[in-house]
Design a protein around this motif. Structure first.
Motif, PDB file in Angstrom:
ATOM      1  N   ALA A 106      51.398  14.538  83.670  1.00  0.00           N
ATOM      2  CA  ALA A 106      50.497  15.398  82.901  1.00  0.00           C
ATOM      3  C   ALA A 106      51.292  16.552  82.301  1.00  0.00           C
ATOM      4  CB  ALA A 106      49.386  15.933  83.799  1.00  0.00           C
ATOM      5  N   ASN A 107      50.966  16.869  81.067  1.00  0.00           N
ATOM      6  CA  ASN A 107      51.653  17.911  80.296  1.00  0.00           C
ATOM      7  C   ASN A 107      53.026  17.474  79.804  1.00  0.00           C
ATOM      8  OD1 ASN A 107      51.168  20.406  79.063  1.00  0.00           O
ATOM      9  ND2 ASN A 107      52.479  21.474  80.525  1.00  0.00           N
ATOM     10  N   GLU A 142      38.732  10.249  85.423  1.00  0.00           N
ATOM     11  CA  GLU A 142      38.181  11.486  85.963  1.00  0.00           C
ATOM     12  C   GLU A 142      38.463  12.637  85.001  1.00  0.00           C
ATOM     13  OE1 GLU A 142      38.810  12.003  90.424  1.00  0.00           O
ATOM     14  OE2 GLU A 142      40.588  10.862  89.846  1.00  0.00           O
ATOM     15  N   ARG A 143      37.617  13.630  85.025  1.00  0.00           N
ATOM     16  CA  ARG A 143      37.890  14.814  84.204  1.00  0.00           C
ATOM     17  C   ARG A 143      39.192  15.452  84.654  1.00  0.00           C
ATOM     18  NH1 ARG A 143      35.092  16.359  80.230  1.00  0.00           N
ATOM     19  NH2 ARG A 143      32.912  15.739  79.976  1.00  0.00           N
ATOM     20  N   ASN A 144      40.005  15.799  83.672  1.00  0.00           N
ATOM     21  CA  ASN A 144      41.326  16.398  83.893  1.00  0.00           C
ATOM     22  C   ASN A 144      42.315  15.434  84.543  1.00  0.00           C
ATOM     23  OD1 ASN A 144      40.435  18.954  82.865  1.00  0.00           O
ATOM     24  ND2 ASN A 144      39.449  19.341  84.835  1.00  0.00           N
ATOM     25  N   ILE A 168      42.788   7.409  76.585  1.00  0.00           N
ATOM     26  CA  ILE A 168      41.395   7.250  77.021  1.00  0.00           C
ATOM     27  C   ILE A 168      41.031   8.479  77.857  1.00  0.00           C
ATOM     28  CG2 ILE A 168      39.729   5.747  78.148  1.00  0.00           C
ATOM     29  CD1 ILE A 168      41.814   3.496  77.998  1.00  0.00           C
ATOM     30  N   TRP A 169      39.973   9.170  77.453  1.00  0.00           N
ATOM     31  CA  TRP A 169      39.545  10.328  78.211  1.00  0.00           C
ATOM     32  C   TRP A 169      38.028  10.446  78.163  1.00  0.00           C
ATOM     33  CZ3 TRP A 169      42.027  10.932  73.474  1.00  0.00           C
ATOM     34  CH2 TRP A 169      41.451  11.767  72.516  1.00  0.00           C
ATOM     35  N   ILE A 170      37.492  11.575  78.540  1.00  0.00           N
ATOM     36  CA  ILE A 170      36.044  11.777  78.655  1.00  0.00           C
ATOM     37  C   ILE A 170      35.591  12.757  77.586  1.00  0.00           C
ATOM     38  CG2 ILE A 170      34.177  12.574  80.161  1.00  0.00           C
ATOM     39  CD1 ILE A 170      36.038  11.829  82.538  1.00  0.00           C
ATOM     40  N   THR A 197      47.648  18.859  79.257  1.00  0.00           N
ATOM     41  CA  THR A 197      47.653  19.050  80.709  1.00  0.00           C
ATOM     42  C   THR A 197      46.752  18.057  81.431  1.00  0.00           C
ATOM     43  OG1 THR A 197      45.857  20.673  80.531  1.00  0.00           O
ATOM     44  CG2 THR A 197      48.119  21.512  80.482  1.00  0.00           C
ATOM     45  N   TRP A 198      45.813  17.459  80.730  1.00  0.00           N
ATOM     46  CA  TRP A 198      44.807  16.583  81.350  1.00  0.00           C
ATOM     47  C   TRP A 198      45.061  15.109  81.080  1.00  0.00           C
ATOM     48  CZ3 TRP A 198      42.406  14.554  76.999  1.00  0.00           C
ATOM     49  CH2 TRP A 198      42.538  15.328  75.835  1.00  0.00           C
TER      50      TRP A 198
END
Length: 214
Positions: A106-107, A142-144, A168-170, A197-198
């Motif tokens: 992440a990041n 999941e979130r983040n 792929i995210w929310i 970061t997420w």
């Protein structure tokens, strides 16, 4: 993260969703492949070749909080993001081993992550593989704690690679997503050189029982 369902259960899930019809296969084709590949295995993902089941057809099958997945409106060419530098088995169905969401990256930017994955003898997931993973294990998103799938890239007419990379995210339900899509699974893109970061980087140790070269 919890283990995947067994291959026979994964096969039934794909049949239930109608993925076999999208791919031009019969339900028995999918079930037979799962059984012959070791039906009770829980350490591998059953995937359909992206030429058979493109991301645009799979994304709406995703669910989170009873909301269907979607592709962002500014990615109408999502199915033109094809395997880049990755050897995908020449078969309608194949296995994906050693899945990892890449939280530790992440990041990182895609530009930074790709050589690091190769150094660890891993290859990035294709967008369709990431969707298949979430079809079988929705809790992975999941979130983040979402992920990019930089094994799929768009090659331009001049031979260069598009700077967008799939992820792929929310959805937060903002902007053109629409409020009704808040909390829905979202297929979108990020820039090759940007960090988030997420977003980690989904990857695998091998496909169809083979392993990538170190």
């Amino acid at each position: 993260m919890s283990p995947l369902p067994s291959l026979v259960i994964q096969a039934e899930r794909l049949v239930e969703l109608g993925v076999h019809e999208i791919a031009g296969l019969t339900a028995d084709d999918v079930r037979a492949f799962a059984r012959e590949a070791g039906g009770e295995r829980v350490d591998v993902l059953l995937a359909v070749h992206p030429d058979r089941a493109p991301a645009s057809a799979l994304a709406p099958l995703l669910r989170r909080e009873d909301k269907p997945g979607f592709v962002v409106v500014d990615m109408p060419d999502v199915d033109d993001f094809t395997p880049c530098g990755i050897e995908v088995p020449d078969a309608p169905l194949y296995l994906v081993e050693g899945l990892d969401r890449g939280d530790h990256m992440a990041n990182w930017s895609p530009e930074e992550a790709l050589p690091a994955l190769a150094k660890d003898a891993r290859t990035p997931l294709l967008l369709t593989e990431g969707i298949h993973w979430l079809l079988q294990a929705p809790e992975v998103l999941e979130r983040n704690r979402c992920f990019m799938t930089i094994g799929s890239r768009l090659r331009k007419a001049n031979g260069s690679l598009d700077a967008r990379t799939p992820a792929i995210w929310i959805s937060n339900g903002t902007g053109r997503d629409g409020r009704e899509r808040r909390d829905a699974p979202k297929v979108g893109w990020c820039w090759w050189g940007n960090r988030h970061t997420w977003l980690g980087f989904g990857s695998t140790t091998g496909r169809d029982g083979t392993r990538p070269a170190a």
